[in-house]
Design a protein around this motif. Structure first.
Motif, short mmCIF file in Angstrom:
data_model
loop_
_atom_site.label_atom_id
_atom_site.label_comp_id
_atom_site.label_asym_id
_atom_site.label_seq_id
_atom_site.Cartn_x
_atom_site.Cartn_y
_atom_site.Cartn_z
N LEU A 107 -28.57 64.26 -5.91
CA LEU A 107 -29.08 63.64 -7.12
C LEU A 107 -28.47 64.29 -8.36
O LEU A 107 -28.08 63.60 -9.31
CB LEU A 107 -30.60 63.72 -7.18
N VAL A 108 -28.37 65.63 -8.34
CA VAL A 108 -27.79 66.32 -9.50
C VAL A 108 -26.31 65.97 -9.64
O VAL A 108 -25.80 65.75 -10.74
CB VAL A 108 -28.00 67.84 -9.38
N ASP A 109 -25.61 65.91 -8.51
CA ASP A 109 -24.21 65.49 -8.54
C ASP A 109 -24.09 64.06 -9.06
O ASP A 109 -23.22 63.74 -9.86
CB ASP A 109 -23.61 65.60 -7.15
N HIS A 110 -24.99 63.21 -8.60
CA HIS A 110 -25.04 61.80 -9.00
C HIS A 110 -25.18 61.66 -10.52
O HIS A 110 -24.41 60.94 -11.17
CB HIS A 110 -26.23 61.15 -8.28
N VAL A 111 -26.15 62.35 -11.11
CA VAL A 111 -26.38 62.22 -12.55
C VAL A 111 -25.24 62.85 -13.35
O VAL A 111 -24.96 62.43 -14.47
CB VAL A 111 -27.75 62.80 -12.98
N SER A 112 -24.57 63.85 -12.77
CA SER A 112 -23.42 64.43 -13.47
C SER A 112 -22.24 63.46 -13.45
O SER A 112 -21.48 63.38 -14.42
CB SER A 112 -23.03 65.77 -12.85
N ARG A 113 -22.08 62.70 -12.35
CA ARG A 113 -21.01 61.71 -12.29
C ARG A 113 -21.23 60.62 -13.32
O ARG A 113 -20.28 60.10 -13.93
CB ARG A 113 -20.94 61.10 -10.89
N ILE A 147 -22.75 54.74 -6.69
CA ILE A 147 -24.04 54.90 -7.37
C ILE A 147 -25.13 54.15 -6.61
O ILE A 147 -26.24 54.66 -6.37
CB ILE A 147 -23.95 54.40 -8.82
N MET A 148 -24.84 52.90 -6.22
CA MET A 148 -25.83 52.10 -5.49
C MET A 148 -26.15 52.72 -4.13
O MET A 148 -27.31 52.72 -3.69
CB MET A 148 -25.32 50.67 -5.31
N ALA A 149 -25.14 53.23 -3.43
CA ALA A 149 -25.37 53.87 -2.13
C ALA A 149 -26.27 55.09 -2.31
O ALA A 149 -27.18 55.33 -1.51
CB ALA A 149 -24.04 54.27 -1.49
N ASP A 150 -26.02 55.86 -3.36
CA ASP A 150 -26.86 57.04 -3.64
C ASP A 150 -28.31 56.62 -3.88
O ASP A 150 -29.24 57.24 -3.37
CB ASP A 150 -26.35 57.78 -4.89
N HIS A 151 -28.49 55.57 -4.67
CA HIS A 151 -29.85 55.11 -4.97
C HIS A 151 -30.62 54.79 -3.69
O HIS A 151 -31.79 55.15 -3.55
CB HIS A 151 -29.81 53.85 -5.85
N ALA A 152 -29.96 54.09 -2.78
CA ALA A 152 -30.63 53.73 -1.53
C ALA A 152 -31.04 54.99 -0.76
O ALA A 152 -32.13 55.04 -0.17
CB ALA A 152 -29.71 52.86 -0.68
N ASP A 176 -24.96 49.85 4.23
CA ASP A 176 -24.18 48.72 3.74
C ASP A 176 -23.31 49.12 2.55
O ASP A 176 -22.12 48.73 2.47
CB ASP A 176 -25.10 47.57 3.33
N PHE A 177 -23.88 49.88 1.62
CA PHE A 177 -23.11 50.25 0.44
C PHE A 177 -22.08 51.34 0.73
O PHE A 177 -21.05 51.41 0.06
CB PHE A 177 -24.04 50.62 -0.72
N ASP A 178 -22.34 52.16 1.72
CA ASP A 178 -21.29 53.09 2.16
C ASP A 178 -20.09 52.30 2.68
O ASP A 178 -18.93 52.63 2.38
CB ASP A 178 -21.82 54.01 3.27
N GLN A 179 -20.35 51.24 3.44
CA GLN A 179 -19.26 50.43 3.98
C GLN A 179 -18.51 49.70 2.85
O GLN A 179 -17.27 49.61 2.87
CB GLN A 179 -19.81 49.40 4.99
N ARG A 244 -32.48 49.09 -13.39
CA ARG A 244 -31.65 48.76 -14.54
C ARG A 244 -30.17 49.03 -14.26
O ARG A 244 -29.29 48.31 -14.75
CB ARG A 244 -32.10 49.55 -15.77
N GLU A 245 -29.87 50.05 -13.47
CA GLU A 245 -28.47 50.34 -13.17
C GLU A 245 -27.88 49.27 -12.24
O GLU A 245 -26.70 48.93 -12.35
CB GLU A 245 -28.33 51.74 -12.57
N ALA A 246 -28.68 48.72 -11.35
CA ALA A 246 -28.21 47.60 -10.53
C ALA A 246 -27.95 46.38 -11.39
O ALA A 246 -26.96 45.65 -11.21
CB ALA A 246 -29.22 47.29 -9.43
#
Length: 270
Positions: A107-113, A147-152, A176-179, A244-246
């Motif tokens: 999550l921390v890596d995600h928000v930094s990206r 981002i979407m894969a992380d959210h899931a 699915d989003f990883d693929q 909102r990000e989706a």
């Protein structure tokens, strides 16, 4: 007619300053009581981006471009600082210096990206650097699909284990989003051969269907959380945040599909 640079800049800052503000809140909620310095830093960034968000709404689309260019520089500095904070925090977590805190390393890596993405967007706007449409389509999708894969993944881990159906759905979306991300990276490595209009049309159509499905799942989860009808440790604001990000990703896909259909590049890409 509104200046495209002004319109795009204000839109980016209004959206992403709110996201940065909420990141600060979510990180703060995950710290231990004794992490007073980190709590204070997170609260500082919350106030900084709250102020930026308010200021962005004070500007109209008729604002002088030079004023917006200076505003972009100021926001860029703030985003650079929160990016450094997030990367510092990730380092502390990965080196086991914050045992018992509740922020996932991913999550921390995600928000930094996301902060890095926002910072780069401001640089591109101020420098007038327009990436070719085909490159922008691939790059934006690689970023947002991850981002979407992380959210899931986050949703699956923050739901109560007894919510088996929702947990399973979250895991399916993660897979699915990883693929989809792997496919996007394959297209990326095949440039420029992969940048034909039929391939990009198919690419966007496929992603649109999947993102809409995930968006609807997030919306359902958000509504259930707000109504106290699902067991989880998901903050209601976090549920709305990922929704909102989706929605943002779908807007970007719409923009790219429109540009491809018109066979022209947008004046200011996302």
């Amino acid at each position: 007619m509104p200046d495209a640079f002004v319109t795009r800049s204000i839109d980016e800052i209004r959206f992403w300053s709110r996201i940065m503000k909420e990141h600060s809140l979510f990180l703060r909620l995950g710290f231990r009581c004794e992490d007073t310095q980190l709590i204070n830093e997170a609260q500082y960034f919350y106030k900084v981006f709250e102020g930026i968000e308010q200021q962005s709404h004070a500007y109209g689309l008729d604002t002088d471009p030079s004023t917006i260019k200076q505003f972009n520089k100021e926001v860029h500095a703030a985003v650079s600082h929160i990016w450094v904070f997030k990367r510092k925090l990730l380092g502390l977590i990965l080196s086991c210096q914050l045992p018992g805190q509740n922020n996932f390393p991913l999550l921390v890596d995600h928000v930094s990206r996301e902060a890095y993405y926002f910072r780069n967007r401001l640089e591109e706007l101020n420098q007038g650097k327009l990436e070719p449409l085909q490159d922008a389509i691939i790059d934006e999708n690689v970023f947002f699909l991850r981002i979407m894969a992380d959210h899931a993944k986050f949703i699956g881990h923050l739901l109560d284990p007894s919510e088996r159906k929702l947990v399973d759905q979250a895991r399916e979306f993660s897979h699915d989003f990883d693929q989809l991300l792997f496919q996007a990276k394959d297209l990326d490595s095949m440039r420029p051969q992969s940048q034909t209009k039929p391939l990009l049309d198919q690419f966007l159509d496929q992603n649109r269907v999947s993102v809409k499905s995930l968006r609807d799942f997030k919306q359902t989860a958000r509504d259930l959380i707000y109504q106290c009808k699902v067991k989880s440790i998901i903050h209601p604001l976090l549920a709305d945040h990922v929704f909102r990000e989706a929605e943002r990703f779908l807007e970007i896909i719409d923009m790219f599909e429109g540009a491809l259909t018109a066979k022209r590049e947008p004046s200011i890409h996302l």
